[in-house]
Design a protein around this motif. Structure first.
Motif, PDB file in Angstrom:
ATOM      1  N   PHE A 157       2.075  13.118   8.498  1.00  0.00           N
ATOM      2  CA  PHE A 157       2.118  13.530   7.097  1.00  0.00           C
ATOM      3  C   PHE A 157       0.882  12.999   6.393  1.00  0.00           C
ATOM      4  O   PHE A 157       0.210  12.091   6.875  1.00  0.00           O
ATOM      5  CB  PHE A 157       3.399  13.032   6.406  1.00  0.00           C
ATOM      6  CG  PHE A 157       3.440  11.546   6.207  1.00  0.00           C
ATOM      7  CD1 PHE A 157       3.022  10.979   5.005  1.00  0.00           C
ATOM      8  CD2 PHE A 157       3.894  10.708   7.207  1.00  0.00           C
ATOM      9  CE1 PHE A 157       3.052   9.606   4.811  1.00  0.00           C
ATOM     10  CE2 PHE A 157       3.933   9.333   7.028  1.00  0.00           C
ATOM     11  CZ  PHE A 157       3.513   8.778   5.823  1.00  0.00           C
ATOM     12  N   SER A 158       0.593  13.556   5.241  1.00  0.00           N
ATOM     13  CA  SER A 158      -0.497  13.049   4.408  1.00  0.00           C
ATOM     14  C   SER A 158       0.045  12.855   2.996  1.00  0.00           C
ATOM     15  O   SER A 158       1.126  13.345   2.659  1.00  0.00           O
ATOM     16  CB  SER A 158      -1.679  14.018   4.411  1.00  0.00           C
ATOM     17  OG  SER A 158      -1.294  15.260   3.869  1.00  0.00           O
ATOM     18  N   THR A 159      -0.703  12.150   2.182  1.00  0.00           N
ATOM     19  CA  THR A 159      -0.282  11.920   0.809  1.00  0.00           C
ATOM     20  C   THR A 159      -1.498  11.990  -0.109  1.00  0.00           C
ATOM     21  O   THR A 159      -2.618  11.724   0.326  1.00  0.00           O
ATOM     22  CB  THR A 159       0.449  10.568   0.656  1.00  0.00           C
ATOM     23  OG1 THR A 159       0.966  10.466  -0.665  1.00  0.00           O
ATOM     24  CG2 THR A 159      -0.462   9.393   0.948  1.00  0.00           C
ATOM     25  N   SER A 160      -1.276  12.321  -1.347  1.00  0.00           N
ATOM     26  CA  SER A 160      -2.381  12.417  -2.297  1.00  0.00           C
ATOM     27  C   SER A 160      -2.321  11.318  -3.362  1.00  0.00           C
ATOM     28  O   SER A 160      -3.145  11.296  -4.269  1.00  0.00           O
ATOM     29  CB  SER A 160      -2.382  13.791  -2.969  1.00  0.00           C
ATOM     30  OG  SER A 160      -1.157  14.009  -3.626  1.00  0.00           O
ATOM     31  N   PHE A 161      -1.347  10.410  -3.270  1.00  0.00           N
ATOM     32  CA  PHE A 161      -1.247   9.322  -4.235  1.00  0.00           C
ATOM     33  C   PHE A 161      -0.649   8.090  -3.556  1.00  0.00           C
ATOM     34  O   PHE A 161       0.048   8.187  -2.540  1.00  0.00           O
ATOM     35  CB  PHE A 161      -0.406   9.731  -5.444  1.00  0.00           C
ATOM     36  CG  PHE A 161       1.006  10.130  -5.092  1.00  0.00           C
ATOM     37  CD1 PHE A 161       2.049   9.220  -5.184  1.00  0.00           C
ATOM     38  CD2 PHE A 161       1.281  11.433  -4.674  1.00  0.00           C
ATOM     39  CE1 PHE A 161       3.349   9.605  -4.855  1.00  0.00           C
ATOM     40  CE2 PHE A 161       2.578  11.818  -4.348  1.00  0.00           C
ATOM     41  CZ  PHE A 161       3.609  10.902  -4.437  1.00  0.00           C
ATOM     42  N   VAL A 162      -0.941   6.925  -4.110  1.00  0.00           N
ATOM     43  CA  VAL A 162      -0.431   5.663  -3.570  1.00  0.00           C
ATOM     44  C   VAL A 162       1.018   5.496  -4.010  1.00  0.00           C
ATOM     45  O   VAL A 162       1.332   5.657  -5.185  1.00  0.00           O
ATOM     46  CB  VAL A 162      -1.278   4.471  -4.066  1.00  0.00           C
ATOM     47  CG1 VAL A 162      -0.691   3.162  -3.576  1.00  0.00           C
ATOM     48  CG2 VAL A 162      -2.727   4.618  -3.619  1.00  0.00           C
ATOM     49  N   HIS A 163       1.891   5.203  -3.070  1.00  0.00           N
ATOM     50  CA  HIS A 163       3.297   4.968  -3.400  1.00  0.00           C
ATOM     51  C   HIS A 163       3.992   4.217  -2.268  1.00  0.00           C
ATOM     52  O   HIS A 163       3.468   4.092  -1.173  1.00  0.00           O
ATOM     53  CB  HIS A 163       4.019   6.278  -3.704  1.00  0.00           C
ATOM     54  CG  HIS A 163       4.114   7.222  -2.539  1.00  0.00           C
ATOM     55  ND1 HIS A 163       3.049   7.952  -2.068  1.00  0.00           N
ATOM     56  CD2 HIS A 163       5.167   7.552  -1.752  1.00  0.00           C
ATOM     57  CE1 HIS A 163       3.428   8.703  -1.040  1.00  0.00           C
ATOM     58  NE2 HIS A 163       4.708   8.479  -0.839  1.00  0.00           N
ATOM     59  N   THR A 164       5.165   3.704  -2.571  1.00  0.00           N
ATOM     60  CA  THR A 164       6.003   3.072  -1.557  1.00  0.00           C
ATOM     61  C   THR A 164       6.889   4.146  -0.965  1.00  0.00           C
ATOM     62  O   THR A 164       7.518   4.914  -1.699  1.00  0.00           O
ATOM     63  CB  THR A 164       6.859   1.947  -2.169  1.00  0.00           C
ATOM     64  OG1 THR A 164       5.979   0.970  -2.720  1.00  0.00           O
ATOM     65  CG2 THR A 164       7.738   1.306  -1.119  1.00  0.00           C
ATOM     66  N   ALA A 165       6.913   4.219   0.352  1.00  0.00           N
ATOM     67  CA  ALA A 165       7.665   5.268   1.032  1.00  0.00           C
ATOM     68  C   ALA A 165       8.639   4.660   2.028  1.00  0.00           C
ATOM     69  O   ALA A 165       8.494   3.515   2.444  1.00  0.00           O
ATOM     70  CB  ALA A 165       6.710   6.212   1.749  1.00  0.00           C
ATOM     71  N   THR A 166       9.625   5.438   2.399  1.00  0.00           N
ATOM     72  CA  THR A 166      10.617   5.026   3.396  1.00  0.00           C
ATOM     73  C   THR A 166      10.611   6.039   4.524  1.00  0.00           C
ATOM     74  O   THR A 166      10.488   7.234   4.289  1.00  0.00           O
ATOM     75  CB  THR A 166      12.028   4.960   2.766  1.00  0.00           C
ATOM     76  OG1 THR A 166      11.998   4.030   1.687  1.00  0.00           O
ATOM     77  CG2 THR A 166      13.067   4.518   3.775  1.00  0.00           C
ATOM     78  N   TRP A 167      10.746   5.552   5.755  1.00  0.00           N
ATOM     79  CA  TRP A 167      10.865   6.411   6.922  1.00  0.00           C
ATOM     80  C   TRP A 167      11.995   5.880   7.771  1.00  0.00           C
ATOM     81  O   TRP A 167      12.382   4.718   7.651  1.00  0.00           O
ATOM     82  CB  TRP A 167       9.541   6.476   7.691  1.00  0.00           C
ATOM     83  CG  TRP A 167       8.863   5.154   7.853  1.00  0.00           C
ATOM     84  CD1 TRP A 167       9.062   4.238   8.846  1.00  0.00           C
ATOM     85  CD2 TRP A 167       7.904   4.565   6.974  1.00  0.00           C
ATOM     86  NE1 TRP A 167       8.274   3.131   8.645  1.00  0.00           N
ATOM     87  CE2 TRP A 167       7.555   3.313   7.507  1.00  0.00           C
ATOM     88  CE3 TRP A 167       7.304   4.989   5.790  1.00  0.00           C
ATOM     89  CZ2 TRP A 167       6.634   2.468   6.896  1.00  0.00           C
ATOM     90  CZ3 TRP A 167       6.380   4.133   5.194  1.00  0.00           C
ATOM     91  CH2 TRP A 167       6.059   2.909   5.746  1.00  0.00           C
ATOM     92  N   GLY A 168      12.564   6.701   8.627  1.00  0.00           N
ATOM     93  CA  GLY A 168      13.717   6.238   9.388  1.00  0.00           C
ATOM     94  C   GLY A 168      13.974   7.056  10.638  1.00  0.00           C
ATOM     95  O   GLY A 168      13.456   8.155  10.823  1.00  0.00           O
ATOM     96  N   SER A 169      14.793   6.478  11.488  1.00  0.00           N
ATOM     97  CA  SER A 169      15.222   7.119  12.723  1.00  0.00           C
ATOM     98  C   SER A 169      16.716   6.864  12.870  1.00  0.00           C
ATOM     99  O   SER A 169      17.212   5.801  12.507  1.00  0.00           O
ATOM    100  CB  SER A 169      14.450   6.526  13.911  1.00  0.00           C
ATOM    101  OG  SER A 169      14.808   7.155  15.116  1.00  0.00           O
ATOM    102  N   THR A 170      17.417   7.849  13.393  1.00  0.00           N
ATOM    103  CA  THR A 170      18.866   7.748  13.543  1.00  0.00           C
ATOM    104  C   THR A 170      19.280   8.160  14.940  1.00  0.00           C
ATOM    105  O   THR A 170      18.788   9.158  15.472  1.00  0.00           O
ATOM    106  CB  THR A 170      19.583   8.675  12.534  1.00  0.00           C
ATOM    107  OG1 THR A 170      19.143   8.361  11.223  1.00  0.00           O
ATOM    108  CG2 THR A 170      21.085   8.529  12.615  1.00  0.00           C
ATOM    109  N   LEU A 171      20.177   7.391  15.536  1.00  0.00           N
ATOM    110  CA  LEU A 171      20.828   7.748  16.797  1.00  0.00           C
ATOM    111  C   LEU A 171      22.309   7.922  16.505  1.00  0.00           C
ATOM    112  O   LEU A 171      22.922   7.075  15.865  1.00  0.00           O
ATOM    113  CB  LEU A 171      20.675   6.629  17.831  1.00  0.00           C
ATOM    114  CG  LEU A 171      19.359   6.526  18.573  1.00  0.00           C
ATOM    115  CD1 LEU A 171      19.317   5.221  19.367  1.00  0.00           C
ATOM    116  CD2 LEU A 171      19.160   7.701  19.499  1.00  0.00           C
TER     117      LEU A 171
END
Length: 144
Positions: A124-138
């Motif tokens: 992914f790419s972003t155009s502004f600074v921010h706090t992000a969350t990512w995750g994985s699920t089993l």
């Protein structure tokens, strides 16, 4: 008289069975949900990103079976898919790496002490600074 008393005593048990329905056996119930989440500051690239990578690690025991495995990122989700695993301990990782103009989100599931592993990845790419969350699920949904 005895017949009436027996019938009278059986009515509450019959009513309870009708209200609650059949018993659910453990085999028919969802057996496992596992979540691994990470978060951090992301910004437009190629600006420096601190830290250069952000990883979360976990070791868990999985029962043999078929698992639905998903990966979510700030740019959307990677297509989910099923994996089949044997009973054992697994190292599970979730990492975000800055690449040339995009970020890579990678999740790996590796049997402890073995060379092979499962991997899912998206960018992914972003155009502004921010706090992000990512995750994985089993999610275990079936037998091996």
């Amino acid at each position: 008289m005895l017949r009436r008393l027996t019938w009278f005593l059986a009515l509450p048990a019959l009513a309870l069975t009708l209200l609650t329905g059949p018993a659910v056996t453990p085999a028919s119930a969802v057996t496992e949900h596992e979540f691994l989440n990470g978060h951090g500051q992301i910004g437009p690239l190629p600006a420096p990103v601190t830290p250069p990578e952000n990883c979360t690690y976990r070791t868990l025991h999985l029962d043999a079976g078929t698992y639905s495995w998903t990966l979510n990122s700030p740019g959307g989700s990677a297509p989910g898919g099923d994996i089949r695993v044997q009973d054992g301990d697994y190292d599970w990782s979730l990492c975000v790496y800055p690449l040339s103009l995009v970020y890579s989100v990678t999740t790996k599931l590796k049997p402890v002490g073995q060379a092979g592993y499962f991997v899912k990845e998206t960018t992914f790419s972003t155009s502004f600074v921010h706090t992000a969350t990512w995750g994985s699920t089993l999610y275990r949904w079936g037998p091996l």
